[in-house]
Design an enzyme around this catalytic site. Structure first.
Site, PDB file in Angstrom:
ATOM      1  N   ALA A  65      28.944  26.376  79.994  1.00  0.00           N
ATOM      2  CA  ALA A  65      29.909  26.781  78.974  1.00  0.00           C
ATOM      3  C   ALA A  65      30.893  25.625  78.822  1.00  0.00           C
ATOM      4  O   ALA A  65      31.091  24.839  79.759  1.00  0.00           O
ATOM      5  CB  ALA A  65      30.638  28.032  79.431  1.00  0.00           C
ATOM      6  N   GLY A 109      26.352  28.153  82.429  1.00  0.00           N
ATOM      7  CA  GLY A 109      25.849  28.934  81.288  1.00  0.00           C
ATOM      8  C   GLY A 109      24.502  28.431  80.771  1.00  0.00           C
ATOM      9  O   GLY A 109      23.726  29.190  80.197  1.00  0.00           O
ATOM     10  N   GLU A 112      22.105  30.011  83.015  1.00  0.00           N
ATOM     11  CA  GLU A 112      22.055  31.446  82.680  1.00  0.00           C
ATOM     12  C   GLU A 112      21.297  31.699  81.377  1.00  0.00           C
ATOM     13  O   GLU A 112      20.606  32.707  81.236  1.00  0.00           O
ATOM     14  CB  GLU A 112      23.480  32.005  82.604  1.00  0.00           C
ATOM     15  CG  GLU A 112      24.111  32.041  83.986  1.00  0.00           C
ATOM     16  CD  GLU A 112      25.580  32.362  83.954  1.00  0.00           C
ATOM     17  OE1 GLU A 112      26.352  31.575  83.365  1.00  0.00           O
ATOM     18  OE2 GLU A 112      25.963  33.408  84.486  1.00  0.00           O
ATOM     19  N   GLU A 132      29.710  27.147  89.070  1.00  0.00           N
ATOM     20  CA  GLU A 132      30.988  27.791  88.712  1.00  0.00           C
ATOM     21  C   GLU A 132      31.951  27.900  89.884  1.00  0.00           C
ATOM     22  O   GLU A 132      33.173  27.822  89.704  1.00  0.00           O
ATOM     23  CB  GLU A 132      30.740  29.205  88.146  1.00  0.00           C
ATOM     24  CG  GLU A 132      30.076  29.243  86.784  1.00  0.00           C
ATOM     25  CD  GLU A 132      28.560  29.251  86.829  1.00  0.00           C
ATOM     26  OE1 GLU A 132      27.993  28.922  87.892  1.00  0.00           O
ATOM     27  OE2 GLU A 132      27.940  29.576  85.801  1.00  0.00           O
TER      28      GLU A 132
HETATM   29  N1  COA Z   1      32.238  21.647  79.434  1.00  0.00           N
HETATM   30  C1  COA Z   1      32.937  20.735  78.732  1.00  0.00           C
HETATM   31  N2  COA Z   1      32.708  19.424  78.811  1.00  0.00           N
HETATM   32  C2  COA Z   1      31.754  18.998  79.643  1.00  0.00           C
HETATM   33  C3  COA Z   1      30.977  19.890  80.416  1.00  0.00           C
HETATM   34  C4  COA Z   1      31.266  21.278  80.274  1.00  0.00           C
HETATM   35  N3  COA Z   1      30.557  22.211  80.947  1.00  0.00           N
HETATM   36  N4  COA Z   1      30.105  19.169  81.150  1.00  0.00           N
HETATM   37  C5  COA Z   1      30.301  17.889  80.846  1.00  0.00           C
HETATM   38  N5  COA Z   1      31.296  17.773  79.942  1.00  0.00           N
HETATM   39  C6  COA Z   1      31.825  16.546  79.329  1.00  0.00           C
HETATM   40  C7  COA Z   1      32.695  15.775  80.295  1.00  0.00           C
HETATM   41  O1  COA Z   1      34.008  16.330  80.293  1.00  0.00           O
HETATM   42  C8  COA Z   1      32.648  14.392  79.704  1.00  0.00           C
HETATM   43  O2  COA Z   1      33.510  14.345  78.596  1.00  0.00           O
HETATM   44  P1  COA Z   1      34.563  13.101  78.433  1.00  0.00           P
HETATM   45  O3  COA Z   1      33.655  11.908  78.261  1.00  0.00           O
HETATM   46  O4  COA Z   1      35.328  13.477  77.214  1.00  0.00           O
HETATM   47  O5  COA Z   1      35.319  13.080  79.696  1.00  0.00           O
HETATM   48  C9  COA Z   1      31.212  14.302  79.173  1.00  0.00           C
HETATM   49  O6  COA Z   1      30.762  15.663  79.063  1.00  0.00           O
HETATM   50  C10 COA Z   1      30.267  13.582  80.102  1.00  0.00           C
HETATM   51  O7  COA Z   1      30.375  14.177  81.377  1.00  0.00           O
HETATM   52  P2  COA Z   1      30.712  13.345  82.706  1.00  0.00           P
HETATM   53  O8  COA Z   1      31.309  14.300  83.699  1.00  0.00           O
HETATM   54  O9  COA Z   1      31.486  12.126  82.386  1.00  0.00           O
HETATM   55  O10 COA Z   1      29.233  12.938  83.145  1.00  0.00           O
HETATM   56  P3  COA Z   1      28.688  12.671  84.601  1.00  0.00           P
HETATM   57  O11 COA Z   1      27.318  12.120  84.410  1.00  0.00           O
HETATM   58  O12 COA Z   1      29.660  11.875  85.394  1.00  0.00           O
HETATM   59  O13 COA Z   1      28.601  14.128  85.294  1.00  0.00           O
HETATM   60  C11 COA Z   1      28.080  16.502  85.399  1.00  0.00           C
HETATM   61  C12 COA Z   1      27.723  15.095  84.831  1.00  0.00           C
HETATM   62  C13 COA Z   1      27.172  17.509  84.724  1.00  0.00           C
HETATM   63  C14 COA Z   1      27.840  16.522  86.896  1.00  0.00           C
HETATM   64  C15 COA Z   1      29.560  16.819  85.111  1.00  0.00           C
HETATM   65  O14 COA Z   1      29.812  16.581  83.736  1.00  0.00           O
HETATM   66  C16 COA Z   1      29.942  18.244  85.395  1.00  0.00           C
HETATM   67  O15 COA Z   1      30.118  18.604  86.558  1.00  0.00           O
HETATM   68  N6  COA Z   1      30.087  19.083  84.341  1.00  0.00           N
HETATM   69  C17 COA Z   1      30.543  20.424  84.441  1.00  0.00           C
HETATM   70  C18 COA Z   1      29.402  21.316  84.879  1.00  0.00           C
HETATM   71  C19 COA Z   1      29.896  22.734  85.096  1.00  0.00           C
HETATM   72  O16 COA Z   1      30.738  23.009  85.902  1.00  0.00           O
HETATM   73  N7  COA Z   1      29.268  23.672  84.357  1.00  0.00           N
HETATM   74  C20 COA Z   1      29.553  25.053  84.480  1.00  0.00           C
HETATM   75  C21 COA Z   1      30.655  25.474  83.591  1.00  0.00           C
HETATM   76  S1  COA Z   1      31.009  27.187  83.785  1.00  0.00           S
END
Ligand code: COA
Length: 258
Positions: A65, A109, A112, A132
């Site tokens: 999400a 999400g 999910e 999460e």
């Molecule tokens: N919601 C909003 N934005 C998200 C996102 C999410 N679930 N997942 C990634 N992004 C965005 C990041 O904020 C970043 O944006 P920015 O460039 O404006 O900062 C962009 O996507 C790229 O992500 P980044 O974190 O820089 O890439 P990475 O390769 O270093 O890491 C992940 C990848 C997937 C490990 C990391 O993005 C992450 O942990 N994301 C969240 C996952 C999460 O918790 N999902 C469950 C949500 S309930």
């Protein structure tokens, strides 16, 4: 036409691609509304036999999400948004088979959504998990219920409590995805499998979905009785006559969905 998704057709297959690669295809409210609108449209189209979700770009299916939308939301707002949309429930009860084609991140999400699909096909190095807990919350799109039904309580808790991310190959080993392919083969293999389903009788496919989906919400006795009713119902279709005749005449059946 849509801001956050792409829709493509290939014969009887419809592809819905999450298209916000800059945020790893994270789903915001608008994305979910767009997906629901497309699903309603595709439901009406008899030529569409299978729906496939995928992510645009190389990095992600859906990274969850959109976390930015969590900021400052009050409990009742969150509850009402979820109640009105019924996003995951709509996918899980869709009238046609839905496949998640998972490449790259499939988190929160996104995982999910894959769980709400009927089949999950991944690339071997996909990155799958329910992180999460790292945000101080728990899965809210059905993960705490569908994951243990699919892989058992212990494995589900291991993923949900640690927030660990596993590969597509590891996900296959625990039954979280049905298949894990080398990335370059994923699309071809997914289409092959979807086409195989698309050639069957759509009425039989629909009732097979209903019967098997019922297994996780009914006790065995009620489920067996439900199956018997659906099985008998298919004896009213032209497709059943065609299927049986084709077998007896040693030819390929030509199903019409009637
Ligand atoms: N919601 C909003 N934005 C998200 C996102 C999410 N679930 N997942 C990634 N992004 C965005 C990041 O904020 C970043 O944006 P920015 O460039 O404006 O900062 C962009 O996507 C790229 O992500 P980044 O974190 O820089 O890439 P990475 O390769 O270093 O890491 C992940 C990848 C997937 C490990 C990391 O993005 C992450 O942990 N994301 C969240 C996952 C999460 O918790 N999902 C469950 C949500 S309930």
């Amino acid at each position: 036409m849509y801001e956050n998704i792409l829709v493509d057709r290939e014969g009887p297959l419809a592809f819905i691609s999450f298209n916000r690669p800059r945020v790893l295809n994270a789903m915001n409210q608008r994305t979910k509304e767009e997906v629901l609108a497309v699903l309603r449209e595709l439901e009406e189209d008899e030529d569409v036999r299978v729906v496939i979700f995928r992510g645009a770009g190389d990095k992600a299916f859906v990274a969850g999400a959109d976390v930015k939308e969590f900021v400052g939301v009050r409990p009742m707002e969150q509850r009402e948004a979820r109640r009105q949309l019924r996003f995951y429930e709509t996918v899980a009860s869709y009238s046609k088979p839905v496949i998640a084609m998972i490449k790259g991140y499939c988190l929160g999400g996104g995982c999910e959504l894959a769980l709400a699909c009927d089949l999950r096909l991944a690339s071997r190095d996909a990155r799958i998990g329910q992180p999460e807990i790292n945000l101080g919350i728990i899965p809210g799109g059905g993960g705490s219920q569908r994951l243990p039904r699919l892989i058992g309580e212990g494995k589900a808790l291991q993923l949900i409590l640690t927030g660990d991310i596993i590969t597509g190959e590891e996900a296959k080993a625990i039954g979280l995805v049905e298949e894990a392919y080398p990335e370059e083969e994923l699309e071809t293999k997914t289409k092959e499998l979807a086409m195989k389903i698309a050639e069957k009788s759509p009425v039989a496919v629909r009732l097979a979905l209903e019967a098997v989906r019922a297994a996780s919400r009914m006790d065995l006795q009620a489920g067996l009785e439900y199956e018997a009713v659906l099985f008998s119902l298919l004896f009213s279709t032209e497709d059943k006559e065609e299927g049986v005749q084709a077998f007896l005449e040693k030819r390929k059946p030509s199903f019409k969905g009637k």
